[in-house]
Design an enzyme around this catalytic site. Structure first.
Site, mmCIF file in Angstrom:
data_model
loop_
_atom_site.group_PDB
_atom_site.id
_atom_site.type_symbol
_atom_site.label_atom_id
_atom_site.label_comp_id
_atom_site.label_asym_id
_atom_site.label_seq_id
_atom_site.Cartn_x
_atom_site.Cartn_y
_atom_site.Cartn_z
ATOM 1 N N GLU A 135 0.842 -1.199 0.000
ATOM 2 C CA GLU A 135 0.000 0.000 0.000
ATOM 3 C C GLU A 135 0.880 1.254 0.000
ATOM 4 O OE1 GLU A 135 -2.954 -0.117 -0.694
ATOM 5 O OE2 GLU A 135 -3.734 -2.060 -0.076
ATOM 6 N N ASP A 265 -21.557 11.595 6.909
ATOM 7 C CA ASP A 265 -22.408 11.238 5.776
ATOM 8 C C ASP A 265 -22.805 9.776 5.935
ATOM 9 O OD1 ASP A 265 -23.653 11.826 3.237
ATOM 10 O OD2 ASP A 265 -22.134 10.556 2.300
ATOM 11 N N ASP A 320 -25.782 14.343 7.661
ATOM 12 C CA ASP A 320 -26.705 14.455 6.526
ATOM 13 C C ASP A 320 -28.145 14.525 7.053
ATOM 14 O OD1 ASP A 320 -28.171 14.259 4.233
ATOM 15 O OD2 ASP A 320 -27.294 12.366 3.558
ATOM 16 N N HIS A 396 -18.165 10.947 -0.484
ATOM 17 C CA HIS A 396 -18.738 10.668 0.838
ATOM 18 C C HIS A 396 -18.054 11.513 1.915
ATOM 19 C CE1 HIS A 396 -20.707 7.442 -1.245
ATOM 20 N NE2 HIS A 396 -19.536 6.958 -1.622
#
Length: 425
Positions: A135, A265, A320, A396
């Site tokens: 990674e 969110d 949200d 998001h």
């Protein structure tokens, strides 16, 4: 004496990695799509090669040490079992560490969050000749990478001796230093073998996995180029351009700026629940993104538990507002100061324009925020002209940031329109 075991490597790993498996360039680099078996193949290759070369020791590196045990360490233990040689390897879960018992060769694991532990590495048997950066996209600077590479040193009289640094990652953005150093022909590092692999070379995926990947070409072609084809995210038309990934001390920043913003969110099955924590420097127009939550399959109880475990039970979180029931449940589960975003007409573009006034500094631990901001671009019409609205993807955490900053953008707007006699807000 060790018992000999005959195995078919080609049957074990499948196709697509023959050149990778035998390569001996100093840099062996693989960027690939998700599900392209690059990590599993690398793990098998390291175990196989170490048992073949008694002079070899391996250093496995990720940006943060706490991510090693559930990724590389687990993959290497899996490889040992797949090769049927578990009886020849000693595992140490606490360090973690793997030792090849017949010779004493070791596989060591280190995170770049503790650089002193990397520069002081020594081995008792053989040479620290190989490194694996998993990674590698999490490495925000080339300098950190170079510091570790310098640990791969020494020589051996064996005719088959070679040193090698293996780099594996999923690509996010063409702006990352990995592209310039390993994939751009004009600036590519000498002695480099670099390839791109995809899920298509992974024979072990089931039909459901393949269908999910292939479906992206129809539902989300831009994301498919990254997730399915292993291509770089294209930076053209970025919504937010003034950002950088930089390590900073969260506590020092919070003590200095003394303002915060927290946004949430909602998601569940396909979309992740996304939470972001920001230190807000209004005077110098800087946002410091220091924490995130990004996970699918979380019900409201689990969301509350995750955020309370992070210490945000008393934080003022803006969520949200399209899910008032979820907000009520979060309050019931202990997040008493969560409330819905105001939203309203043109709130997306107004929120974006407000945030564009700030430079965004992102802590390298916020890997999902980094991925999204590098791929959050303006939509285009059929002729390729940029529209005044962002795409409905990679958004998001971007939406969560917009909710979080709403308290400051609304305050600015009221101060602008209220006459001086009212003193603003």
């Amino acid at each position: 004496m060790t018992s000999q075991k005959t195995i078919s490597i080609s049957k074990l790993i499948g196709g697509g990695y023959n050149k990778f498996w035998h390569n001996k360039n100093f840099y062996r680099v693989v960027k690939g799509s998700r599900g392209s078996k690059k990590s599993k193949t690398t793990a098998l290759n390291i175990i196989y090669r170490m048992m073949k070369h008694p002079w070899a020791n391996t250093l496995v590196v990720r940006r943060y040490s706490n991510t090693l045990k559930q990724s590389c360490y687990t993959d290497l233990k899996w490889a040992i079992n797949q090769l049927g040689v578990k009886h020849l390897w000693k595992t140490n879960e606490s360090l973690p560490e793997l030792t090849y018992l017949p010779t004493g060769q070791k596989i060591l694991f280190r995170g770049l969050d503790d650089p002193l532990k990397i520069t002081s590495i020594t081995v008792d048997t053989g040479i620290l000749s190989w490194a694996w950066f998993e990674e590698a996209y999490e490495l925000e600077s080339e300098d950190k990478f170079r510091t570790v590479v310098e640990s791969i040193r020494g020589s051996n009289s064996s005719p088959d001796f070679f040193k090698q640094v293996t780099v594996t990652f999923n690509p996010w953005s063409e702006r990352h230093w990995l592209k310039r150093v390993f994939f751009d022909k004009k600036t590519q590092e000498d002695d480099t073998f670099a390839i791109t692999t995809t899920f298509r070379v992974n024979e072990w995926l089931d039909d459901q996995d393949r269908k999910r990947y292939l479906g992206l070409y129809r539902t989300n072609p831009r994301r498919a180029r990254i997730v399915c084809d292993g291509d770089w995210g294209i930076a053209d038309g970025l919504v937010f351009e003034r950002f950088k990934v930089e390590e900073f001390n969260k506590d020092e920043v919070l003590a200095r700026v003394q303002k915060t913003a927290f946004g949430l969110d909602f998601g569940y099955t396909h979309d992740p629940t996304a939470f972001v924590a920001i230190a807000v420097d209004l005077e110098n127009k800087k946002l410091y993104v220091f924490d995130e939550l990004y996970e699918t399959g979380l019900n409201n109880k689990k969301i509350a538990d995750r955020l309370k475990a992070k210490g945000y039970q008393r934080s003022s979180i803006i969520a949200d507002s399209s899910e008032p029931k979820s907000i009520d449940e979060l309050k019931m589960f202990g997040l008493e100061r969560v409330k819905g975003a105001a939203k309203g007409k043109d709130s997306i573009m107004y929120g974006i324009q407000f945030i564009e006034n700030f430079e965004i500094i992102i802590h390298p631990s916020c890997v999902h925020f980094i991925e999204e901001i590098n791929n959050y671009v303006y939509a285009k019409d059929r002729e390729g002209n940029k529209l005044n609205q962002p795409i409905d993807e990679f958004n998001h955490l971007m939406d969560a940031m917009r909710y979080a900053m709403e308290q400051y953008s609304i305050r600015q707007e009221y101060n602008r329109i209220l006459p001086p006699i009212f003193g603003g807000i």
